[in-house]
Design a protein around this motif. Structure first.
Motif, PDB file in Angstrom:
ATOM      1  N   THR A 285       0.813  -1.221   0.000  1.00  7.21           N
ATOM      2  CA  THR A 285       0.000   0.000   0.000  1.00  7.21           C
ATOM      3  C   THR A 285       0.842   1.264   0.000  1.00  7.21           C
ATOM      4  OG1 THR A 285      -0.203   0.014   2.420  1.00  7.21           O
ATOM      5  CG2 THR A 285      -1.925  -1.134   1.157  1.00  7.21           C
ATOM      6  N   ILE A 286       2.055   1.218   0.563  1.00  5.97           N
ATOM      7  CA  ILE A 286       2.860   2.435   0.576  1.00  5.97           C
ATOM      8  C   ILE A 286       3.389   2.742  -0.833  1.00  5.97           C
ATOM      9  CG2 ILE A 286       5.072   1.344   1.205  1.00  5.97           C
ATOM     10  CD1 ILE A 286       5.549   3.800   3.042  1.00  5.97           C
ATOM     11  N   PHE A 287       3.673   1.689  -1.598  1.00  5.27           N
ATOM     12  CA  PHE A 287       4.078   1.893  -2.990  1.00  5.27           C
ATOM     13  C   PHE A 287       2.907   2.396  -3.829  1.00  5.27           C
ATOM     14  CE2 PHE A 287       7.225  -1.153  -1.467  1.00  5.27           C
ATOM     15  CZ  PHE A 287       8.399  -0.608  -1.955  1.00  5.27           C
ATOM     16  N   LEU A 288       1.743   1.808  -3.618  1.00  6.59           N
ATOM     17  CA  LEU A 288       0.566   2.210  -4.388  1.00  6.59           C
ATOM     18  C   LEU A 288       0.170   3.660  -4.090  1.00  6.59           C
ATOM     19  CD1 LEU A 288      -1.578  -1.048  -4.101  1.00  6.59           C
ATOM     20  CD2 LEU A 288      -0.186  -0.275  -6.043  1.00  6.59           C
ATOM     21  N   ARG A 289       0.328   4.072  -2.828  1.00  6.18           N
ATOM     22  CA  ARG A 289       0.023   5.453  -2.479  1.00  6.18           C
ATOM     23  C   ARG A 289       0.996   6.418  -3.145  1.00  6.18           C
ATOM     24  NH1 ARG A 289      -3.196   9.521  -2.212  1.00  6.18           N
ATOM     25  NH2 ARG A 289      -2.667  11.055  -0.597  1.00  6.18           N
ATOM     26  N   MET A 290       2.263   6.048  -3.194  1.00  4.28           N
ATOM     27  CA  MET A 290       3.236   6.903  -3.868  1.00  4.28           C
ATOM     28  C   MET A 290       2.928   7.037  -5.355  1.00  4.28           C
ATOM     29  SD  MET A 290       5.781   8.847  -4.269  1.00  4.28           S
ATOM     30  CE  MET A 290       6.690   8.988  -2.744  1.00  4.28           C
TER      31      MET A 290
ATOM     32  N   GLU B 167      12.213  -5.828  -3.872  1.00  3.85           N
ATOM     33  CA  GLU B 167      11.127  -6.807  -3.903  1.00  3.85           C
ATOM     34  C   GLU B 167       9.779  -6.139  -3.669  1.00  3.85           C
ATOM     35  OE1 GLU B 167      12.266  -9.766  -1.072  1.00  3.85           O
ATOM     36  OE2 GLU B 167      13.819 -10.626  -2.381  1.00  3.85           O
ATOM     37  N   GLY B 168       9.740  -5.137  -2.791  1.00  2.14           N
ATOM     38  CA  GLY B 168       8.488  -4.432  -2.532  1.00  2.14           C
ATOM     39  C   GLY B 168       7.952  -3.755  -3.773  1.00  2.14           C
ATOM     40  N   ALA B 169       8.827  -3.084  -4.507  1.00  3.28           N
ATOM     41  CA  ALA B 169       8.402  -2.394  -5.720  1.00  3.28           C
ATOM     42  C   ALA B 169       7.977  -3.372  -6.813  1.00  3.28           C
ATOM     43  CB  ALA B 169       9.540  -1.508  -6.231  1.00  3.28           C
ATOM     44  N   ARG B 170       8.755  -4.417  -7.002  1.00  3.37           N
ATOM     45  CA  ARG B 170       8.436  -5.380  -8.061  1.00  3.37           C
ATOM     46  C   ARG B 170       7.132  -6.117  -7.780  1.00  3.37           C
ATOM     47  NH1 ARG B 170      14.661  -7.590  -8.874  1.00  3.37           N
ATOM     48  NH2 ARG B 170      15.343  -5.876 -10.254  1.00  3.37           N
ATOM     49  N   ALA B 171       6.803  -6.270  -6.500  1.00  4.44           N
ATOM     50  CA  ALA B 171       5.564  -6.964  -6.141  1.00  4.44           C
ATOM     51  C   ALA B 171       4.316  -6.224  -6.611  1.00  4.44           C
ATOM     52  CB  ALA B 171       5.497  -7.187  -4.628  1.00  4.44           C
ATOM     53  N   VAL B 172       4.433  -4.919  -6.804  1.00  4.53           N
ATOM     54  CA  VAL B 172       3.268  -4.158  -7.294  1.00  4.53           C
ATOM     55  C   VAL B 172       3.386  -3.832  -8.775  1.00  4.53           C
ATOM     56  CG1 VAL B 172       2.811  -3.180  -5.019  1.00  4.53           C
ATOM     57  CG2 VAL B 172       4.218  -1.885  -6.644  1.00  4.53           C
ATOM     58  N   GLY B 173       4.408  -4.380  -9.433  1.00  5.96           N
ATOM     59  CA  GLY B 173       4.532  -4.204 -10.881  1.00  5.96           C
ATOM     60  C   GLY B 173       5.470  -3.112 -11.326  1.00  5.96           C
ATOM     61  N   MET B 174       6.236  -2.547 -10.394  1.00  6.97           N
ATOM     62  CA  MET B 174       7.201  -1.515 -10.749  1.00  6.97           C
ATOM     63  C   MET B 174       8.537  -2.145 -11.151  1.00  6.97           C
ATOM     64  SD  MET B 174       6.544   1.076  -7.534  1.00  6.97           S
ATOM     65  CE  MET B 174       7.978   2.082  -7.950  1.00  6.97           C
ATOM     66  N   GLN B 175       9.334  -1.382 -11.868  1.00 10.00           N
ATOM     67  CA  GLN B 175      10.729  -1.743 -12.065  1.00 10.00           C
ATOM     68  C   GLN B 175      11.494  -1.337 -10.802  1.00 10.00           C
ATOM     69  OE1 GLN B 175      12.401  -0.401 -15.950  1.00 10.00           O
ATOM     70  NE2 GLN B 175      10.380   0.512 -16.265  1.00 10.00           N
ATOM     71  N   ALA B 176      12.719  -1.853 -10.651  1.00  7.29           N
ATOM     72  CA  ALA B 176      13.504  -1.494  -9.474  1.00  7.29           C
ATOM     73  C   ALA B 176      14.988  -1.616  -9.767  1.00  7.29           C
ATOM     74  CB  ALA B 176      13.131  -2.383  -8.292  1.00  7.29           C
TER      75      ALA B 176
END
Length: 223
Positions: free
Chosen positions: A157-162, A185-194
């Motif tokens: 949720t913190i990534f999605l809010r950002m 891993e947190g970013a990639r879990a929501v579909g972002m690159q990292a």
């Protein structure tokens, strides 16, 4: 199409200054009647990290970091009001003037913004990032801390809010940070690159990490 680059803060774009290091602990200890040995700081911090436990629901919990700091103080030889000293030291981490930007930060942010990309800062911190941004003369589109959000990285949720604050989709953003679990891993879990940053060689060459933020535009294939 890439539209935004999000940076972790501590040990990615900024490092703690002298007041938060071994000598800072020693000076703090004196005010609490503690005799702390700066030479023991590195081992004490390493031992404290080994016993650090995050909140089971990934809630932002400042008591966890106070306990972490207290263990450092005790590992440096502190006996007495180690909790009081830890509370003060943890509070010092919230102030922007106790941090120094790495030399590669400003040119990297300027290069990204010159290419029309939005920039965000995302931190597991109790710090007020608006103050941090102003103090260091940064230009960013959004900031978010776990204190403000309530959950810490790697909670999705913190990534999605950002992403919401930046007005971009997950596939349009990349996270740049110095921790594998929280940032990568947190970013990639929501579909972002990292992109992993490793300034001191913690992870070895097999991790494919960058050791300088000026490599970020090249790593992203920007021209």
């Amino acid at each position: 199409m890439l539209k935004a680059v999000i940076f972790d803060v501590d040990f990615t774009i900024a490092q703690p200054g002298p007041d938060l290091g071994p000598e800072g602990y020693e000076r703090l200890g004196r005010r609490y009647g503690l005799t702390l040995d700066p030479a023991r700081y590195d081992d004490a911090r390493r031992a404290a990290l080994e016993t650090l436990e995050r909140h089971p629901e990934l809630d932002h919990d400042e008591e966890i970091w106070i306990l972490f700091t207290q263990r450092i103080i005790e590992g440096m030889g502190g006996v007495g009001d180690t909790h009081g000293a830890a509370v003060e030291m943890e509070g010092a981490w919230s102030h922007a003037h106790h941090f120094e930007l790495y030399d590669d930060v400003i040119p990297t942010l300027e290069a990204l913004r010159a290419r029309g990309l939005k920039v965000g800062l995302l931190s597991n911190s109790g710090r007020y990032l608006d103050e941090f941004v102003a103090h260091h003369g940064l230009t960013v589109e959004a900031v978010l801390t776990s204190r403000a959000h309530g959950k810490t990285k790697p909670h999705e949720t913190i990534f999605l809010r950002m992403l919401q604050l930046l007005g971009v989709a997950a596939e349009e953003a990349v996270m740049v940070g110095d921790t594998i679990e929280d940032d990568i891993e947190g970013a990639r879990a929501v579909g972002m690159q990292a992109l992993l940053v490793d300034r001191v060689g913690r992870f070895g060459p097999e991790a494919g990490a960058l050791d300088d933020l000026r490599e970020v535009p090249v790593a992203l294939g920007l021209r």
